[in-house]
Design an enzyme around this catalytic site. Structure first.
Site, PDB file in Angstrom:
ATOM      1  CD  GLN A 151      -0.416   8.044  -2.163  1.00  0.00           C
ATOM      2  OE1 GLN A 151       0.642   8.617  -2.383  1.00  0.00           O
ATOM      3  NE2 GLN A 151      -0.787   7.649  -0.954  1.00  0.00           N
ATOM      4  CB  THR A 206     -11.860   4.356  -7.933  1.00  0.00           C
ATOM      5  OG1 THR A 206     -12.670   5.509  -7.685  1.00  0.00           O
ATOM      6  CG2 THR A 206     -12.308   3.722  -9.246  1.00  0.00           C
ATOM      7  CG  ASP A 244      -1.966  -0.965   1.314  1.00  0.00           C
ATOM      8  OD1 ASP A 244      -2.233  -1.615   0.291  1.00  0.00           O
ATOM      9  OD2 ASP A 244      -2.576  -1.112   2.397  1.00  0.00           O
ATOM     10  NE  ARG A 299      -4.584  -1.368  -4.014  1.00  0.00           N
ATOM     11  CZ  ARG A 299      -4.099  -1.708  -2.816  1.00  0.00           C
ATOM     12  NH1 ARG A 299      -3.542  -0.813  -2.039  1.00  0.00           N
ATOM     13  NH2 ARG A 299      -4.187  -2.954  -2.409  1.00  0.00           N
ATOM     14  NE  ARG A 343      -5.568   5.907   5.680  1.00  0.00           N
ATOM     15  CZ  ARG A 343      -4.949   5.223   6.625  1.00  0.00           C
ATOM     16  NH1 ARG A 343      -4.456   5.853   7.675  1.00  0.00           N
ATOM     17  NH2 ARG A 343      -4.819   3.917   6.545  1.00  0.00           N
ATOM     18  CE  LYS A 368     -11.414   9.558  -7.718  1.00  0.00           C
ATOM     19  NZ  LYS A 368     -12.743  10.165  -7.532  1.00  0.00           N
ATOM     20  N   GLY A 369      -5.740   8.692  -3.691  1.00  0.00           N
ATOM     21  CA  GLY A 369      -4.855   9.090  -2.585  1.00  0.00           C
ATOM     22  C   GLY A 369      -5.664   9.456  -1.359  1.00  0.00           C
ATOM     23  CB  ALA A 370      -6.313   7.703   1.587  1.00  0.00           C
TER      24      ALA A 370
HETATM   25  P1  FDA Z   1     -14.207   9.447  -4.213  1.00  0.00           P
HETATM   26  O1  FDA Z   1     -14.181   9.336  -2.723  1.00  0.00           O
HETATM   27  O2  FDA Z   1     -13.452  10.560  -4.863  1.00  0.00           O
HETATM   28  O3  FDA Z   1     -15.700   9.466  -4.667  1.00  0.00           O
HETATM   29  C1  FDA Z   1     -16.063   9.832  -5.988  1.00  0.00           C
HETATM   30  C2  FDA Z   1     -17.545   9.617  -6.190  1.00  0.00           C
HETATM   31  O4  FDA Z   1     -17.838   8.215  -6.173  1.00  0.00           O
HETATM   32  C3  FDA Z   1     -18.423  10.218  -5.084  1.00  0.00           C
HETATM   33  O5  FDA Z   1     -18.674  11.569  -5.315  1.00  0.00           O
HETATM   34  C4  FDA Z   1     -19.659   9.352  -5.183  1.00  0.00           C
HETATM   35  O6  FDA Z   1     -20.469   9.768  -6.270  1.00  0.00           O
HETATM   36  C5  FDA Z   1     -19.080   7.980  -5.514  1.00  0.00           C
HETATM   37  N1  FDA Z   1     -18.861   7.188  -4.307  1.00  0.00           N
HETATM   38  C6  FDA Z   1     -17.698   7.056  -3.622  1.00  0.00           C
HETATM   39  N2  FDA Z   1     -17.855   6.242  -2.562  1.00  0.00           N
HETATM   40  C7  FDA Z   1     -19.126   5.853  -2.559  1.00  0.00           C
HETATM   41  C8  FDA Z   1     -19.913   5.013  -1.719  1.00  0.00           C
HETATM   42  N3  FDA Z   1     -19.392   4.406  -0.642  1.00  0.00           N
HETATM   43  N4  FDA Z   1     -21.226   4.841  -2.023  1.00  0.00           N
HETATM   44  C9  FDA Z   1     -21.780   5.455  -3.104  1.00  0.00           C
HETATM   45  N5  FDA Z   1     -21.078   6.271  -3.938  1.00  0.00           N
HETATM   46  C10 FDA Z   1     -19.793   6.466  -3.676  1.00  0.00           C
HETATM   47  N6  FDA Z   1      -5.151   5.267  -0.665  1.00  0.00           N
HETATM   48  C11 FDA Z   1      -3.813   5.472  -0.441  1.00  0.00           C
HETATM   49  O7  FDA Z   1      -3.389   6.604  -0.224  1.00  0.00           O
HETATM   50  N7  FDA Z   1      -2.967   4.376  -0.447  1.00  0.00           N
HETATM   51  C12 FDA Z   1      -3.382   3.122  -0.721  1.00  0.00           C
HETATM   52  O8  FDA Z   1      -2.573   2.183  -0.776  1.00  0.00           O
HETATM   53  C13 FDA Z   1      -4.786   2.921  -0.975  1.00  0.00           C
HETATM   54  N8  FDA Z   1      -5.285   1.681  -1.245  1.00  0.00           N
HETATM   55  C14 FDA Z   1      -6.609   1.541  -1.624  1.00  0.00           C
HETATM   56  C15 FDA Z   1      -7.095   0.295  -1.998  1.00  0.00           C
HETATM   57  C16 FDA Z   1      -8.422   0.163  -2.440  1.00  0.00           C
HETATM   58  C17 FDA Z   1      -8.917  -1.185  -2.857  1.00  0.00           C
HETATM   59  C18 FDA Z   1      -9.259   1.316  -2.527  1.00  0.00           C
HETATM   60  C19 FDA Z   1     -10.661   1.218  -3.055  1.00  0.00           C
HETATM   61  C20 FDA Z   1      -8.783   2.539  -2.099  1.00  0.00           C
HETATM   62  C21 FDA Z   1      -7.476   2.672  -1.628  1.00  0.00           C
HETATM   63  N9  FDA Z   1      -6.990   3.901  -1.194  1.00  0.00           N
HETATM   64  C22 FDA Z   1      -5.639   4.042  -0.933  1.00  0.00           C
HETATM   65  C23 FDA Z   1      -7.926   5.039  -0.962  1.00  0.00           C
HETATM   66  C24 FDA Z   1      -8.022   5.959  -2.189  1.00  0.00           C
HETATM   67  O9  FDA Z   1      -6.828   6.655  -2.349  1.00  0.00           O
HETATM   68  C25 FDA Z   1      -9.174   6.966  -2.037  1.00  0.00           C
HETATM   69  O10 FDA Z   1      -8.880   7.784  -0.924  1.00  0.00           O
HETATM   70  C26 FDA Z   1     -10.534   6.332  -1.826  1.00  0.00           C
HETATM   71  O11 FDA Z   1     -10.722   5.208  -2.634  1.00  0.00           O
HETATM   72  C27 FDA Z   1     -11.649   7.365  -2.116  1.00  0.00           C
HETATM   73  O12 FDA Z   1     -11.626   7.748  -3.453  1.00  0.00           O
HETATM   74  P2  FDA Z   1     -12.556   7.085  -4.577  1.00  0.00           P
HETATM   75  O13 FDA Z   1     -11.716   6.972  -5.785  1.00  0.00           O
HETATM   76  O14 FDA Z   1     -13.104   5.794  -4.081  1.00  0.00           O
HETATM   77  O15 FDA Z   1     -13.723   8.063  -4.874  1.00  0.00           O
END
Ligand code: FDA
Length: 301
Positions: free
Chosen positions: A159, A220, A130, A178, A282, A181-183
């Site tokens: 990220q 994502t 990760d 992988r 987070r 976007k980044g957390a």
């Molecule tokens: P984002 O949070 O930007 O959401 C975009 C849109 O998607 C929202 O506006 C909504 O419409 C929809 N949506 C999102 N979540 C929803 C929900 N629960 N229900 C309904 N709609 C929803 N980070 C990091 O820094 N290091 C790492 O190693 C990892 N590893 C990792 C593994 C996996 C499997 C995942 C899924 C994520 C990570 N992350 C991570 C976290 C990642 O960087 C990020 O912070 C989160 O995934 C949130 O971004 P999203 O791309 O999911 O969408």
């Protein structure tokens, strides 16, 4: 107002973390964390496999203070790999280098990884590192490069919020990455702060990695990004076995199954263990709606 920064602050607060561990189940952590033991994680993976979803398990834990704790963490990863092989679930392993001693001694961390990768190789299981906050990025990429001289089945995460993401993806051509976007909370000097810019860079690095012919894990919950990736891969004849989608355990369960039913590989990231606090905070920071989990938990008996 409950803000992203507030939860990111809480995620790093060790005092609150120690207090919070007791009330974890009450604030809904169990909806997004698959129990505390390897056995529970294997049961959840087997259950998800039945629905056509593959998995990756992550033993939660972020603050490791000494060499012994780092070695214990590595031993736990080895035991987890053995359990995956024994139970026959379709699952790989995700881990964090700080758990393995990155902040204590880089050589210790690398040696722990070598031990884990030797076990992974024996069982033919992929291991994903990760990506943590920016201060660990260079060290993580250096260690990955060293490990990849002896082992193929290891990759990391990049990220999209980081300005340098595109350059890192180019340097990682041929590696299973992988893309996320980044957390973490990062400064404007190194990271985009605006959602549109992050999303734009996210699509850009996904396309770059796929067009380079490299394997991409697109992690994502964002349906817009997922739809764009589906269209892009069709238009560019990128085969379904060159990429997979990933989502976190407990998030968008129906969409996960839908994607798998469409014939895409869909991997669920299953976190487990006692040390759930930073991970949970987070998730609250990313999506304020997740707070309803927590409130529901607090209000229920
Ligand atoms: P984002 O949070 O930007 O959401 C975009 C849109 O998607 C929202 O506006 C909504 O419409 C929809 N949506 C999102 N979540 C929803 C929900 N629960 N229900 C309904 N709609 C929803 N980070 C990091 O820094 N290091 C790492 O190693 C990892 N590893 C990792 C593994 C996996 C499997 C995942 C899924 C994520 C990570 N992350 C991570 C976290 C990642 O960087 C990020 O912070 C989160 O995934 C949130 O971004 P999203 O791309 O999911 O969408």
């Amino acid at each position: 107002m409950i803000t992203r920064n507030f939860f990111l602050f809480l995620s790093q607060n060790k005092f609150i973390k120690n207090k919070a561990t007791k009330w974890g189940p009450k604030i809904g952590a169990k909806q997004v964390i698959a129990g505390t033991t390897i056995q529970e994680a294997m049961e959840k993976a087997a259950e998800l496999n039945k629905h056509g979803l593959v998995c990756t398990v992550d033993h939660l834990g972020e603050f490791v203070y000494n060499k012994d704790e780092a070695i214990d963490s590595a031993n736990y990863c080895v035991r987890t790999l053995d359990a995956i092989a024994e139970s026959g679930v379709n699952c790989n392993l995700s881990l964090k280098l700080t758990q393995l001693g990155l902040d204590i001694d880089r050589n210790l961390c690398r040696d722990n990884m070598l031990r884990i990768l030797e076990t992974a190789k024996k069982h033919n299981i992929f291991v994903r590192i990760d990506m943590e906050d920016y201060s660990h990025l260079d060290a993580t990429l250096d260690i990955l490069q060293e490990l990849r001289q002896s082992y193929d089945s290891v990759g990391t995460a990049i990220q999209a919020y980081l300005h340098r993401a595109e350059k890192d993806v180019q340097n990682l051509k041929g590696t299973n990455i992988r893309l996320i976007k980044g957390a973490y909370k990062e400064s404007p000097e190194v990271a985009y702060q605006d959602k549109k810019e992050i999303d734009g860079n996210y699509l850009k690095i996904i396309k770059t990695h796929l067009l380079n012919g490299s394997y991409a894990a697109i992690a994502t919950h964002d349906h817009n990004i997922i739809n764009e990736v589906k269209a892009f891969t069709k238009e560019n004849n990128i085969p379904k076995d060159q990429f997979e989608f990933q989502m976190l355990y407990g998030f968008r369960n129906e969409l996960q199954k839908e994607i798998a039913n469409e014939g895409y590989k869909m991997r669920v990231y299953i976190p487990f263990g006692e040390d759930w606090y930073g991970y949970f905070m987070r998730r609250l920071a990313e999506r304020p709606q997740n707070v309803t989990f927590a409130l529901r938990g607090l209000l229920s008996k």
